[in-house]
Design a protein around this motif. Structure first.
Motif, PDB file in Angstrom:
ATOM      1  N   ASP A  46      -3.574 -37.400  -0.935  1.00  0.00           N
ATOM      2  CA  ASP A  46      -3.924 -35.660  -1.454  1.00  0.00           C
ATOM      3  C   ASP A  46      -5.497 -35.756  -2.301  1.00  0.00           C
ATOM      4  O   ASP A  46      -4.974 -36.239  -3.533  1.00  0.00           O
ATOM      5  CB  ASP A  46      -2.985 -35.023  -1.940  1.00  0.00           C
ATOM      6  CG  ASP A  46      -3.025 -33.407  -2.427  1.00  0.00           C
ATOM      7  OD1 ASP A  46      -4.385 -33.259  -2.466  1.00  0.00           O
ATOM      8  OD2 ASP A  46      -1.848 -32.425  -2.796  1.00  0.00           O
ATOM      9  N   ASP A  47      -6.409 -35.522  -1.612  1.00  0.00           N
ATOM     10  CA  ASP A  47      -8.062 -36.105  -2.452  1.00  0.00           C
ATOM     11  C   ASP A  47      -8.248 -35.114  -3.546  1.00  0.00           C
ATOM     12  O   ASP A  47      -8.629 -35.601  -4.501  1.00  0.00           O
ATOM     13  CB  ASP A  47      -8.870 -36.154  -1.249  1.00  0.00           C
ATOM     14  CG  ASP A  47      -9.032 -34.990  -0.590  1.00  0.00           C
ATOM     15  OD1 ASP A  47      -8.511 -33.831  -0.854  1.00  0.00           O
ATOM     16  OD2 ASP A  47      -9.946 -34.770   0.416  1.00  0.00           O
ATOM     17  N   LEU A  48      -7.647 -33.528  -3.260  1.00  0.00           N
ATOM     18  CA  LEU A  48      -7.621 -32.674  -4.798  1.00  0.00           C
ATOM     19  C   LEU A  48      -6.658 -32.569  -5.384  1.00  0.00           C
ATOM     20  O   LEU A  48      -6.725 -32.703  -6.606  1.00  0.00           O
ATOM     21  CB  LEU A  48      -7.710 -31.148  -3.653  1.00  0.00           C
ATOM     22  CG  LEU A  48      -8.767 -31.413  -2.929  1.00  0.00           C
ATOM     23  CD1 LEU A  48      -8.543 -29.744  -2.320  1.00  0.00           C
ATOM     24  CD2 LEU A  48     -10.110 -31.639  -3.554  1.00  0.00           C
ATOM     25  N   ARG A  49      -5.362 -33.697  -5.582  1.00  0.00           N
ATOM     26  CA  ARG A  49      -4.109 -33.439  -6.178  1.00  0.00           C
ATOM     27  C   ARG A  49      -4.207 -34.724  -6.260  1.00  0.00           C
ATOM     28  O   ARG A  49      -2.834 -35.318  -5.781  1.00  0.00           O
ATOM     29  CB  ARG A  49      -3.249 -32.650  -5.988  1.00  0.00           C
ATOM     30  CG  ARG A  49      -2.155 -32.446  -7.187  1.00  0.00           C
ATOM     31  CD  ARG A  49      -1.250 -31.378  -7.396  1.00  0.00           C
ATOM     32  NE  ARG A  49      -0.356 -31.139  -8.023  1.00  0.00           N
ATOM     33  CZ  ARG A  49       1.153 -31.808  -8.398  1.00  0.00           C
ATOM     34  NH1 ARG A  49       1.241 -32.560  -7.398  1.00  0.00           N
ATOM     35  NH2 ARG A  49       1.803 -31.980  -9.393  1.00  0.00           N
ATOM     36  N   THR A  54      -8.304 -34.221 -10.282  1.00  0.00           N
ATOM     37  CA  THR A  54      -6.920 -33.600 -10.475  1.00  0.00           C
ATOM     38  C   THR A  54      -7.139 -31.623  -9.858  1.00  0.00           C
ATOM     39  O   THR A  54      -6.970 -31.166 -10.918  1.00  0.00           O
ATOM     40  CB  THR A  54      -6.711 -34.227 -12.221  1.00  0.00           C
ATOM     41  OG1 THR A  54      -8.313 -33.618 -12.795  1.00  0.00           O
ATOM     42  CG2 THR A  54      -6.427 -34.832 -12.407  1.00  0.00           C
ATOM     43  N   VAL A  55      -8.055 -31.559  -9.038  1.00  0.00           N
ATOM     44  CA  VAL A  55      -8.965 -29.799  -9.745  1.00  0.00           C
ATOM     45  C   VAL A  55      -7.231 -29.448  -8.724  1.00  0.00           C
ATOM     46  O   VAL A  55      -7.389 -27.963 -10.061  1.00  0.00           O
ATOM     47  CB  VAL A  55      -9.854 -29.436  -8.437  1.00  0.00           C
ATOM     48  CG1 VAL A  55     -11.681 -30.254  -8.937  1.00  0.00           C
ATOM     49  CG2 VAL A  55      -9.524 -30.263  -6.747  1.00  0.00           C
ATOM     50  N   LEU A  56      -6.718 -30.027  -8.735  1.00  0.00           N
ATOM     51  CA  LEU A  56      -5.165 -28.996  -8.237  1.00  0.00           C
ATOM     52  C   LEU A  56      -4.147 -29.615  -9.449  1.00  0.00           C
ATOM     53  O   LEU A  56      -3.131 -29.417  -8.698  1.00  0.00           O
ATOM     54  CB  LEU A  56      -5.528 -29.128  -7.475  1.00  0.00           C
ATOM     55  CG  LEU A  56      -6.021 -28.421  -5.580  1.00  0.00           C
ATOM     56  CD1 LEU A  56      -5.862 -27.847  -4.232  1.00  0.00           C
ATOM     57  CD2 LEU A  56      -5.987 -26.769  -6.249  1.00  0.00           C
ATOM     58  N   GLY A  57      -4.824 -30.451  -9.944  1.00  0.00           N
ATOM     59  CA  GLY A  57      -3.403 -31.076 -11.452  1.00  0.00           C
ATOM     60  C   GLY A  57      -3.052 -32.155 -10.918  1.00  0.00           C
ATOM     61  O   GLY A  57      -4.023 -33.029  -9.761  1.00  0.00           O
ATOM     62  N   ASP A  64       0.168 -29.583 -15.949  1.00  0.00           N
ATOM     63  CA  ASP A  64      -0.003 -28.530 -16.740  1.00  0.00           C
ATOM     64  C   ASP A  64       0.422 -27.407 -17.615  1.00  0.00           C
ATOM     65  O   ASP A  64       0.405 -27.708 -18.692  1.00  0.00           O
ATOM     66  CB  ASP A  64      -1.559 -27.457 -15.737  1.00  0.00           C
ATOM     67  CG  ASP A  64      -2.161 -28.094 -15.712  1.00  0.00           C
ATOM     68  OD1 ASP A  64      -2.461 -29.812 -16.039  1.00  0.00           O
ATOM     69  OD2 ASP A  64      -3.332 -27.588 -15.021  1.00  0.00           O
ATOM     70  N   SER A  84      -4.819 -31.589 -16.224  1.00  0.00           N
ATOM     71  CA  SER A  84      -5.361 -32.067 -15.680  1.00  0.00           C
ATOM     72  C   SER A  84      -7.104 -31.413 -16.218  1.00  0.00           C
ATOM     73  O   SER A  84      -7.821 -32.128 -15.193  1.00  0.00           O
ATOM     74  CB  SER A  84      -5.512 -31.412 -14.271  1.00  0.00           C
ATOM     75  OG  SER A  84      -5.435 -29.525 -14.660  1.00  0.00           O
TER      76      SER A  84
END
Lengths: 550, 180
Positions: A46-49, A54-57, A64, A84
């Motif tokens: 998961d490249d966003l989390r 950590t844009v999505l945590g 968070d 995050s």
């Protein structure tokens, strides 16, 4: 609850090793970890989390919800930040700590890194100091870490390292395209490029297979378990002894102290939020720099009104990480080969010996980039959105190389961790308050290091380059956080002895990056591990000798 | 309610129904239409699509909205980006009113050049909101398809990544010890 010989707080790089060393020596150990135990199945790609983007945590903690910190920037403005967010200076909260998801560069510091003050003198306003131990003291334990945890690489290309008793246990991974491009360029510049030492299997080792070279590496749990951290090496060994019990999702509240000023164990909130006491003969704090300092400061009592180890207001000071600088170069041909981990080649020519600079740092190519990482890293002048941005993404994702590295940070006593009683976490404990900034000389070093990265890229044929050397407005700590419970011989200027024993309580130890006096020009994990082996060795000897009862 | 014994299943159903009703109420503040979005409504979804498609327009490869970016943003606005709900509701309404003021048309119905002008104006005058949309659009387009954007990993293929990756899992069983 049954009393045990030792409670270890934190199952990260250091805590895992301490638990293993103590339990194999026959001590009964309870290892407390505030996070969960993740496995290879939690890679998730998961490249966003994950633990870097950590844009999505955060993927591996803390969540968070309920884990704030207070951060004061250099203008004096205090802000409550979430785990995050970058300013939080997060590492991780899970079994393995940072080593579950790190990039796994496993460097030894150089002999000079332990004698910074003697070599350079302390810049004004800094707290640059020598370690009370030398590289030679630590060498056997570096070796032990390299073999027990498992490190691949090859130092033969460089003379810039301390004496070694033997080669690394595993050869380096086959070189990737960036290595092939950068190696001849470095040699033309008269530098000494070599394979980065990595706690990553290049061949089967320790019962696990080699790296499959995917693009989800730094920030992710390894899908094939080829990345070596405490969670897949020393902690399983500790548990297999039968002497060590690991309790996850347990948050330690404070170190309990008796009327004579000795620790008698810890109190902690278990996974259901119930307050428990675990009594023990010895308490080892391995909670990672910021949290270890916070625990000591939150452990107040009649005899230690300012917290444990804090008689001389030293706990929490000298907080440091690494000031990262470097450069990106763009090429007119494909440099990307989709082969992880990506980071492959380094030079250590610039760690020491530049006139006018107190140290330097290694330079290495960056880990493999996912498309999301390129969004804000395109050539200067590229529009930030619109058709031009989209086209540049297509044009440059496969045609760039980033060279970066940690800059030896000059410690400052005003960069520090305290606790903020006005902000509480979900257990009602005062949170860490982080303030101060890096010493300005750090920026001088970082700027020079960025130009060096740029020169290397130009020599390698980059058509355009851009330096990356920011001026962060707050202290740098993050994944490389260190320094808050300095190791030293003088109780007035340090928190623990060279054996990591707190100066004014015989049976409390701090064993993690908190004790680092300076943080070298390298990723710190192998030094954290070596110090943990060394301190555990002293602890076991002391235990057999006196059980720390004076 | 308290006196009635309900089974787990019905309780779960009841809670789910409540959650939908709650979402409906929240959506009701900005539009009455029932719709398939979780946070957006049919109106402001069109406005957002117009903005996103200026940030990542179509060329040989799909635009942001064609690749599912709205889906990504809509989902995250009910999850990790809940804190940005107000900014989106107000920012999208503002973008629409700017467009109506300048061109007499809602943003979604304006011409591509007019849309570009409105989005450019947002970048200057509504900096905070613009940055949110810009960054979330990039995340939805270039980030993992698992979050509802980057449909069929289209952006990864666009930049030249093999998808699915050519590399496979290790094929050997090392659980019985190393083979070397």
């Amino acid at each position: 609850m049954k009393s045990v010989n030792a409670v270890v707080v934190g199952a990260g790089a250091a805590g895992g090793i301490v638990a293993k060393e103590l339990s194999t020596a026959g001590l009964s150990v309870v290892l407390l970890e505030r996070g969960k135990w993740y496995t290879a199945n939690d890679c998730r790609k998961d490249d966003l989390r994950n633990q870097r983007t950590t844009v999505l945590g955060n993927a591996f903690g803390p969540e968070d919800e309920g884990n704030p910190r207070v951060v004061v920037d250099s203008t004096g403005a205090a802000q409550v930040v979430l785990p995050s967010e970058g300013a939080y200076q997060n590492n991780a909260a899970c079994v393995g700590g940072g080593t579950l998801s790190y990039g796994a560069q496993a460097w030894r510091y150089m002999p000079q890194d332990f004698r910074m003050k003697s070599i350079y003198g302390a810049p004004t306003g800094s707290s640059l100091e020598d370690w009370p131990i030398s590289y030679d003291d630590l060498e056997p334990f570096y070796d032990k870490a390299e073999y027990e945890i498992g490190v691949s690489g090859d130092y033969s290309g460089t003379p810039f390292h301390g004496p070694r008793r033997r080669d690394l246990p595993m050869p380096p991974l086959p070189q990737n395209r960036e290595f092939e491009i950068l190696e001849p360029a470095a040699k033309r510049l008269g530098l000494h490029p070599f394979h980065i030492p990595m706690a990553r299997n290049s061949v089967p080792y320790n019962g696990r297979g080699p790296c499959m070279r995917c693009r989800w590496c730094v920030g992710f749990a390894c899908e094939v378990d080829a990345k070596n951290g405490s969670q897949n090496t020393v902690i399983p060994t500790a548990l297999a002894t039968g002497n060590c019990e690991l309790r996850t999702e347990c948050m330690v509240k404070e170190i309990l102290v008796d009327e004579r000023g000795r620790a008698r164990g810890v109190s902690y909130f278990d996974e259901r939020g119930h307050l428990q006491e675990q009594l023990s003969d010895v308490v080892v704090v391995s909670g990672c720099t910021v949290e270890s300092a916070r625990l000591l400061l939150n452990s107040t009592s009649r005899l230690f009104p300012n917290g444990i180890g804090n008689r001389y207001d030293q706990v929490g000071r000298h907080l440091q990480g690494h000031h990262y600088t470097g450069a990106v170069g763009f090429f007119d041909y494909d440099t990307y080969d989709d082969v992880g981990p990506g980071a492959s080649i380094a030079i250590a020519d610039y760690n020491h010996g530049t006139p006018g600079l107190c140290g330097g740092g290694m330079r290495a190519n960056e880990f493999i980039r996912l498309p999301i990482h390129m969004v804000d890293r395109l050539p200067q002048g590229t529009p930030r959105w619109g058709a031009g941005h989209k086209q540049a993404m297509r044009e440059y994702h496969r045609r760039n190389i980033v060279i970066m590295g940690p800059t030896q940070q000059i410690p400052s006593p005003s960069a520090r961790v305290t606790v903020d009683a006005s902000v509480k976490d979900k257990w009602g404990l005062p949170v860490a308050r982080i303030e101060g900034n890096v010493h300005p000389h750090t920026f001088d070093i970082g700027d020079v290091q960025a130009s060096r990265a740029e020169s290397w890229l130009k020599e390698a044929g980059a058509t355009t380059t851009a330096r990356m050397a920011g001026r962060p407005s707050s202290v740098s700590a993050g994944q490389h956080q260190a320094g808050t419970c300095r190791m030293g011989n003088d109780p007035r200027g340090s928190v623990v002895s060279k054996d990591c024993q707190v100066h004014d309580i015989d049976n409390v130890f701090v064993i993690d990056a908190s004790v680092h006096v300076t943080n070298g020009g390298f990723n710190p994990v192998l030094t954290i591990m070596a110090v943990a082996y060394m301190a555990s060795d002293a602890l076991v000897r002391g235990w057999k000798d006196s059980r720390f009862r004076s | 309610m308290q006196s009635t014994k309900i089974t787990d299943v019905t309780r779960r159903r009841f809670i789910a129904a409540g959650a939908i009703a709650g979402a409906g109420l929240a959506a009701g503040c900005w539009g009455r239409q029932r719709n398939s979005w979780m946070f957006l409504n049919e109106n402001n979804a069109r406005t957002l699509a117009a903005m996103c498609d200026q940030i990542i327009p179509a060329d040989k490869f799909p635009s942001a909205s064609e690749a599912g970016v709205l889906n990504y943003i809509d989902i995250q606005l009910t999850r990790h980006y809940r804190r940005h709900q107000k900014a989106y509701a107000e920012g999208l309404a503002h973008a629409d009113s700017t467009s109506i003021k300048r061109f007499g048309l809602p943003l979604a119905d304006a011409s591509p050049n007019q849309q570009l002008e409105v989005v450019g104006a947002a970048e200057k005058n509504e900096r905070k909101f613009f940055e949110l949309v810009r960054n979330h659009t990039m995340e939805g387009y270039y980030g993992s398809p698992r979050h509802g954007g980057n449909r069929d990993a289209v952006s990864w293929r666009m930049v030249g990544l093999s998808e699915p990756p050519l590399l496979g899992r290790a094929q050997y069983d090392f659980t019985k010890g190393p083979r070397s």
